[in-house]
Design a protein around this motif. Structure first.
Motif, PDB file in Angstrom:
ATOM      1  N   ARG A  12     -20.014 -58.156 -38.080  1.00 21.19           N
ATOM      2  CA  ARG A  12     -18.863 -57.501 -37.467  1.00 21.19           C
ATOM      3  C   ARG A  12     -19.277 -56.242 -36.728  1.00 21.19           C
ATOM      4  N   LYS A  13     -20.165 -55.477 -37.400  1.00 21.39           N
ATOM      5  CA  LYS A  13     -20.605 -54.217 -36.791  1.00 21.39           C
ATOM      6  C   LYS A  13     -21.378 -54.467 -35.492  1.00 21.39           C
ATOM      7  N   VAL A  14     -22.330 -55.428 -35.596  1.00 22.44           N
ATOM      8  CA  VAL A  14     -23.176 -55.709 -34.418  1.00 22.44           C
ATOM      9  C   VAL A  14     -22.327 -56.259 -33.271  1.00 22.44           C
ATOM     10  N   LEU A  15     -21.442 -57.222 -33.594  1.00 17.23           N
ATOM     11  CA  LEU A  15     -20.600 -57.816 -32.554  1.00 17.23           C
ATOM     12  C   LEU A  15     -19.728 -56.746 -31.904  1.00 17.23           C
ATOM     13  N   ASP A  16     -19.202 -55.868 -32.714  1.00 17.33           N
ATOM     14  CA  ASP A  16     -18.363 -54.804 -32.171  1.00 17.33           C
ATOM     15  C   ASP A  16     -19.140 -53.932 -31.194  1.00 17.33           C
ATOM     16  N   LYS A  17     -20.392 -53.635 -31.550  1.00 13.80           N
ATOM     17  CA  LYS A  17     -21.210 -52.804 -30.662  1.00 13.80           C
ATOM     18  C   LYS A  17     -21.490 -53.539 -29.352  1.00 13.80           C
ATOM     19  N   ILE A  18     -21.840 -54.818 -29.475  1.00 12.21           N
ATOM     20  CA  ILE A  18     -22.137 -55.583 -28.267  1.00 12.21           C
ATOM     21  C   ILE A  18     -20.896 -55.659 -27.368  1.00 12.21           C
ATOM     22  N   GLU A  19     -19.775 -55.978 -27.992  1.00 13.63           N
ATOM     23  CA  GLU A  19     -18.523 -56.057 -27.227  1.00 13.63           C
ATOM     24  C   GLU A  19     -18.247 -54.743 -26.518  1.00 13.63           C
ATOM     25  N   THR A  20     -18.353 -53.663 -27.262  1.00 13.87           N
ATOM     26  CA  THR A  20     -18.064 -52.346 -26.679  1.00 13.87           C
ATOM     27  C   THR A  20     -19.009 -52.060 -25.516  1.00 13.87           C
ATOM     28  N   ASP A  21     -20.312 -52.309 -25.725  1.00 14.86           N
ATOM     29  CA  ASP A  21     -21.311 -52.013 -24.692  1.00 14.86           C
ATOM     30  C   ASP A  21     -21.061 -52.813 -23.420  1.00 14.86           C
ATOM     31  N   LEU A  22     -20.749 -54.094 -23.607  1.00 19.01           N
ATOM     32  CA  LEU A  22     -20.673 -54.970 -22.436  1.00 19.01           C
ATOM     33  C   LEU A  22     -19.314 -54.899 -21.745  1.00 19.01           C
ATOM     34  N   ILE A  23     -18.296 -54.524 -22.465  1.00 18.51           N
ATOM     35  CA  ILE A  23     -16.968 -54.457 -21.849  1.00 18.51           C
ATOM     36  C   ILE A  23     -16.723 -53.080 -21.218  1.00 18.51           C
ATOM     37  N   ARG A  24     -17.403 -52.050 -21.742  1.00 19.09           N
ATOM     38  CA  ARG A  24     -17.186 -50.692 -21.219  1.00 19.09           C
ATOM     39  C   ARG A  24     -17.318 -50.605 -19.690  1.00 19.09           C
ATOM     40  N   PRO A  25     -18.405 -51.142 -19.110  1.00 19.84           N
ATOM     41  CA  PRO A  25     -18.518 -51.000 -17.651  1.00 19.84           C
ATOM     42  C   PRO A  25     -17.394 -51.685 -16.883  1.00 19.84           C
ATOM     43  N   MET A  26     -16.725 -52.664 -17.521  1.00 24.69           N
ATOM     44  CA  MET A  26     -15.629 -53.316 -16.806  1.00 24.69           C
ATOM     45  C   MET A  26     -14.429 -52.385 -16.689  1.00 24.69           C
ATOM     46  N   ARG A  27     -14.346 -51.428 -17.627  1.00 23.70           N
ATOM     47  CA  ARG A  27     -13.212 -50.500 -17.609  1.00 23.70           C
ATOM     48  C   ARG A  27     -13.489 -49.279 -16.751  1.00 23.70           C
ATOM     49  N   SER A  28     -14.783 -48.944 -16.654  1.00 26.99           N
ATOM     50  CA  SER A  28     -15.119 -47.745 -15.880  1.00 26.99           C
ATOM     51  C   SER A  28     -15.059 -48.061 -14.386  1.00 26.99           C
TER      52      SER A  28
END
Lengths: 447, 321
Positions: A12-28
């Protein structure tokens, strides 16, 4: 698939980090407006140029009776070439289960789809009567390589789209969960693409089998798009085009152009999207090696394509080859061959030089060379027909690019960048679920 | 020093000239000079000589009287020039027999009697006073064809006021008779005897000779009969354009007559685009191509369709609501 399975807590922790990392640039969206404004300007200029071309006819380009295929066709060949990379990276390397391509295979797919879609439009730009486009389908001859080319390019666009969207299904499910604040139309896309994804073993089986089938099918289709594109030339008797190795020569050249395009995109996404943890120096090192490999193959085909006829120097070939080696086209020819192919290949042999910044510059050179090379393949040959050119205006004898032409060659490149931009803002440029798998995340929670 | 070099250069060039001049004299033993020509110069023999000259000699010596031989050293002499003609028959024969420098010997390659025939031909050019420079005033032929009830077609051409030729086709025995006449000094048309005439079929890129190996020569009545070969390809309805013409246009100018005759084999026009071939129309595409093309499309899109169907079934396995 995973090297070491993680506990469900860690997963859960790792997936959350990956999701956050990869989705962040889509929001910026920092700088996005400026970039879109820039692309929009190119579209306005290009659109105006196209308006003039429609109004006044193709005479506004440098194309005349002899060089009736000009820079548009060269641009088309370049686009088809660059689009081949999707097959090469995601399919060939994917089927060989080469792990390091996982973070870059979607980038390659996006580049491929964007170039393939615009390749068709470049052909429309080259048409004097685009309103008769449907005549190609109504009255085309099955014996004509042009009809074959339209068929394979269409097929490639279709399969590239499937190969981009099907691996997107688990990611769409993740996006649906995490992008609940996105505009409604964007959420609708995610919803549509999710297709009831629930991370069930049966679903994984279907997904992986479908991807596998497409990866196998795309290889002959991709090879045939560039082979058939080369046949547009090689099926004629013109000295310089009448060559039996044109198919593999084009395909090998396509890989060079495509790998260079991927390196540029990797560099951009790594620094602009801050994906340094996913696209690492290791990946650059690897893709650098791939560039050396495909360039070496391409150099080998170049040797065959130029040295073999140059050894014999048959009359008609001689005119063409001398113009290339020492004549009118010599600067462009040697610049493309030495600075855009031989030197980058040689430099990238050394591991010390396979570093992102150096590779970015070398890739830019390789890509420029790939474009020039298409010009050199398409235009000079037509200026040496078997019957000598006589009693024609001077503009028929040489090819001088016009401003309209340059604007309409830049327009599709802006179009490709626009498609990649939109895709990169709608979807993560790196496959979330595949990276998660690779890190040993529990499969059943990826939804 | 410079003067010395010039002096040497001068001396060397003089030496060279002497050598070249030395080469240009070709002495023939006196006994050989006196060899008489054993072959009588008949029309047939002169005609044979002309053919042999054209085959063996013309490539270097050029057209007699035009002085257009190859620029070799020494230059091949024009057979109509005085330098050539003042030689005895024996001298010319000896030179053909032995050869020198660039000129090969024809000892084995041309039979002796044939060599004499060539000499007869060369002499005939001078004897008749009909040199190639002589202006041929003849005009191109204007042909007219008439049909007679006896299945005979004929056309005649009056060229200038010198020579006239007429061609008559005899359908019953597939022969063509060519009649040649010339204007006498009294202004009367008299038969022209001993002139080579040819019979041709008009083709797209020139005239096809159909008189065989023996060149027809007009007899004392000015007539030459030529057998027309069977099976010549004609147009769609089997028509041929036959042409009778005087062969030696250098001497007589262009003298010819054309007759359309239905002698040919009917040749239907084949429209290449109607063939089932790669170059044909789309509807005439070869089956193998269509099968390959459409099966490739069906396999590719069929597979894609299968994948789409598979993926669409994902929903079935959804467990959590």
């Amino acid at each position: 698939m995973a090297s070491t399975k993680l506990s469900s807590e860690e997963s859960r922790k790792v997936l959350d980090k990956i999701e956050t990392d990869l989705i962040r640039p889509m929001r910026s969206h920092k700088g996005l407006e400026l970039w879109l404004l820039f692309l929009g300007l190119i579209f306005i200029v290009g659109g105006y140029a196209y308006f003039i071309q429609l109004r006044d006819g193709l005479g506004v380009t440098a194309m005349r009776d002899y060089s009736s295929w000009g820079s548009y066709i060269a641009n088309f060949v370049f686009f088809v070439a660059a689009s081949l990379i999707g097959m090469f990276i995601s399919s060939v390397f994917g089927l060989l289960k080469i792990k390091w391509v996982i973070p870059i295979s979607r980038i390659a797919e996006m580049i491929a789809l964007a170039f393939a879609m615009w390749a068709g439009l470049v052909i429309v730009i080259d048409m004097g009567r685009p309103d008769r486009l449907h005549h190609v389908f109504l009255y085309g001859r099955f014996q004509s390589p042009i009809v074959w080319d339209i068929t394979v390019v269409t097929s490639y666009v279709a399969i590239s789209m499937l190969l981009l969207l099907i691996p997107m299904i688990p990611d769409a499910s993740i996006l649906k969960r995490r992008m609940s604040d996105a505009p409604k139309w964007q959420q609708m896309i995610y919803n549509l693409l999710t297709l009831g994804w629930d991370a069930q073993p049966e679903q994984y089986a279907i997904l992986k089998r479908s991807m596998r089938v497409l990866m196998i099918l795309i290889i002959p289709i991709a090879l045939s798009i560039h082979t058939v594109t080369s046949w547009l030339f090689a099926m004629t008797l013109r000295a310089g085009w009448d060559s039996t190795i044109f198919g593999p020569y084009f395909v090998s050249g396509a890989f060079v152009a495509g790998v260079a395009a991927v390196i540029i995109a990797m560099y951009f996404f790594r620094y602009n999207y801050k994906l340094g943890d996913y696209i690492t120096d290791y990946h650059f090192n690897r893709i650098g090696q791939v560039l050396v490999l495909v360039s070496a193959v391409y150099i080998y085909f170049n040797l065959n394509e130029y040295f073999v006829p140059a050894y014999k120097m048959r009359t008609a070939e001689r005119l063409h080859l001398e113009e290339m080696f020492t004549g009118h086209w010599a600067y462009m020819f040697w610049f493309a061959q030495i600075f855009c192919l031989a030197i980058p290949t040689f430099l990238l042999i050394f591991k010390k030089l396979r570093k992102p910044k150096i590779m970015l510059w070398l890739a830019v050179f390789v890509l420029i060379g790939a474009w020039l090379k298409r010009i050199l393949i398409v235009i000079p040959v037509q200026q040496h027909p078997y019957l000598p050119i006589q009693n024609v205006p001077d503009s028929f004898k040489e090819y001088h690019f016009t401003g309209i032409e340059i604007a309409l060659n830049i327009l599709p490149i802006a179009g490709v960048l626009l498609i990649i931009t939109i895709l990169a803002k709608l979807f993560p440029v790196i496959s979330v679920w595949e990276v998660a798998h690779e890190k040993g995340v529990d499969e059943t929670i990826i939804k | 020093m410079k003067i010395l070099i010039r002096y040497f250069a001068l001396a060397a060039s003089m030496l060279l000239m002497v050598t070249v001049q030395g080469q240009s004299t070709w002495t023939v033993p006196d006994a050989k000079k006196k060899t008489p020509n054993p072959v009588k110069p008949t029309t047939e023999n002169i005609s044979l000589g002309k053919n042999l000259y054209n085959q063996n000699c013309k490539s270097c010596h050029g057209d007699p009287g035009k002085n257009n031989g190859l620029p070799l050293t020494p230059k091949p002499v024009d057979p109509l020039s005085d330098q050539y003609q003042k030689q005895t028959d024996g001298e010319i024969f000896y030179k053909m027999q032995t050869g020198r420098g660039a000129m090969p010997n024809f000892k084995e390659t041309i039979k002796d009697n044939d060599k004499w025939a060539i000499i007869n031909y060369i002499r005939s050019l001078k004897k008749g006073g009909k040199t190639a420079e002589a202006e041929a005033t003849s005009e191109p032929a204007v042909a007219s064809a008439t049909n007679t009830d006896t299945l005979t077609q004929s056309a005649s051409s009056a060229s200038g006021n010198k020579m006239a030729i007429s061609l008559t086709i005899h359908t019953e025995d597939s022969t063509a008779s060519i009649y040649l006449s010339e204007l006498s000094s009294e202004g009367k048309r008299i038969p022209a005897a001993g002139v080579e005439v040819g019979l041709y079929v008009k083709r797209t890129f020139g005239n096809l000779p159909i008189f065989g190996d023996d060149i027809p020569v007009t007899d004392a009545n000015g007539v030459a009969i030529v057998k027309i070969p069977q099976g010549l390809p004609g147009d769609t309805i089997g028509n041929l354009n036959l042409i009778a013409a005087v062969i030696n246009t250098d001497q007589f100018g262009k003298v010819e007559a054309t007759v359309a005759a239905s002698f040919g084999v009917k040749t239907p026009i084949v429209d290449l685009t109607e063939e089932t071939a790669l170059w044909g129309r789309s509807k005439k595409a070869p089956a193998y191509l269509l099968i390959t093309y459409f099966s490739a499309i069906i396999i590719a899109f069929g597979t894609m369709g299968y994948v789409v169907k598979e993926v669409a079934s994902l929903r079935k396995y959804k467990k959590t609501v």
